[in-house]
Scaffold this motif. Sequence first.
Motif, PDB file in Angstrom:
ATOM      1  N   GLY A 148       0.788  -1.226   0.000  1.00  0.00           N
ATOM      2  CA  GLY A 148       0.000   0.000   0.000  1.00  0.00           C
ATOM      3  C   GLY A 148       0.818   1.274   0.000  1.00  0.00           C
ATOM      4  N   ALA A 149       2.159   1.160   0.064  1.00  0.00           N
ATOM      5  CA  ALA A 149       3.000   2.363   0.061  1.00  0.00           C
ATOM      6  C   ALA A 149       2.982   3.006  -1.323  1.00  0.00           C
ATOM      7  N   LEU A 150       3.067   4.337  -1.333  1.00  0.00           N
ATOM      8  CA  LEU A 150       3.103   5.069  -2.598  1.00  0.00           C
ATOM      9  C   LEU A 150       4.560   5.317  -2.974  1.00  0.00           C
ATOM     10  N   ILE A 151       4.994   4.679  -4.055  1.00  0.00           N
ATOM     11  CA  ILE A 151       6.370   4.789  -4.551  1.00  0.00           C
ATOM     12  C   ILE A 151       6.385   5.831  -5.652  1.00  0.00           C
ATOM     13  N   ARG A 152       7.175   6.881  -5.492  1.00  0.00           N
ATOM     14  CA  ARG A 152       7.240   7.966  -6.477  1.00  0.00           C
ATOM     15  C   ARG A 152       8.603   7.992  -7.172  1.00  0.00           C
ATOM     16  N   SER A 153       8.569   8.333  -8.452  1.00  0.00           N
ATOM     17  CA  SER A 153       9.803   8.595  -9.192  1.00  0.00           C
ATOM     18  C   SER A 153       9.685   9.956  -9.857  1.00  0.00           C
TER      19      SER A 153
END
Length: 363
Positions: free
Chosen positions: A79-84
């Motif tokens: 459920g973590a939001l991984i951003r690039s």
Amino acid sequence: MTRDATGLRRGWTTGACATAATKAAYTALLTGAFPDPVEITLPKGQRPAFALAVESLTATSATVGIVKDAGDDPDVTHGALIRSTVSPGQVGSGVVFKAGPGVGTVTKPGLPLDVGEPAINPVPRQLMRDVVAEVAAAHGGSGDVVVEISVDNGEEIARHTWNPRLGILGGLSILGTTGVVVPYSCSAWIDSIRRGIDVARAAGRQHVAGCTGSTSERVVTEMYDLPEDALLDMGDFVGAMLKHLRRHPVPRLTIAGGIGKLAKFADGHLDLHSGRSQVNHELLATLVADAGGSAELVDAVRTANTALGALQLCQREDLPLADLIADRCRATADDILRGADIAVDIVVIDRAGTVVGRSGHRA
């Protein structure tokens, strides 16, 4: 999303999510349009597609966020939001990685990354380099970019991982060797044990302790005054720890745990999880008989509900069952280590954290 033989749903690693986010962000930076969903190729050929949860485009950068789905695995990063965030880099620089908020930085040697580097492991780095090259070839880019990976609330989530002990500070690691999370494979835990050993060796530790849980960890800390980076949270995976130590030895190893788990290790089990191994009460009865226990005690131990119950029966008759279990554990450990120059001692505790058995300890 596929399922394994048990019917459990597989998921995607943080590295796979970061790769997909990077591909979508770089595509948007070059074309002005975000591919949604975005598809990537994993090391074993799978081609998953990821929906975009966040997208933002400016004149100098593009950001994409993807929510990690760990499938049916009890993963703290589910459920973590991984951003690039991708922005142009210097000419000829290639892909430069940065740790954004929620991604840790390496502060101790012994990991597969240099001190000071963002905690983005080698396989995810290569996956991201590959998608950058793919997008650059398709849309006329140079491939010279800065890729900043961040994880919302990552610093808080990291407190529930090994990262602080391994010297990864400020957030999570971006992990994954295959891109796929296999439910209950516990591969991340085993990898953390290996990295813990590597960090302890790099720090010059001469004595490490593998502990089944927080109580046994507290006990060995008090007994030996070990620093935090010498403590290995092996959990149920004593076999994985010993096999890595066999190839990468330290002079001394303490194995500490509750009598139930160590009774299983004494019987040769290398995975101590209750779903994968059970206490062999026949073995405990044999140990008691060989130590001169009465026939009545032998029968009582054979039919005891738990290893702790068997211990309590033996304590009433001053028969050192926990010491006998510790001796067997030490022999099992020596068999797995196969001659590696490691002095092993065993510490057996009860539920209250009282030391009830030992083997191989030094004065």
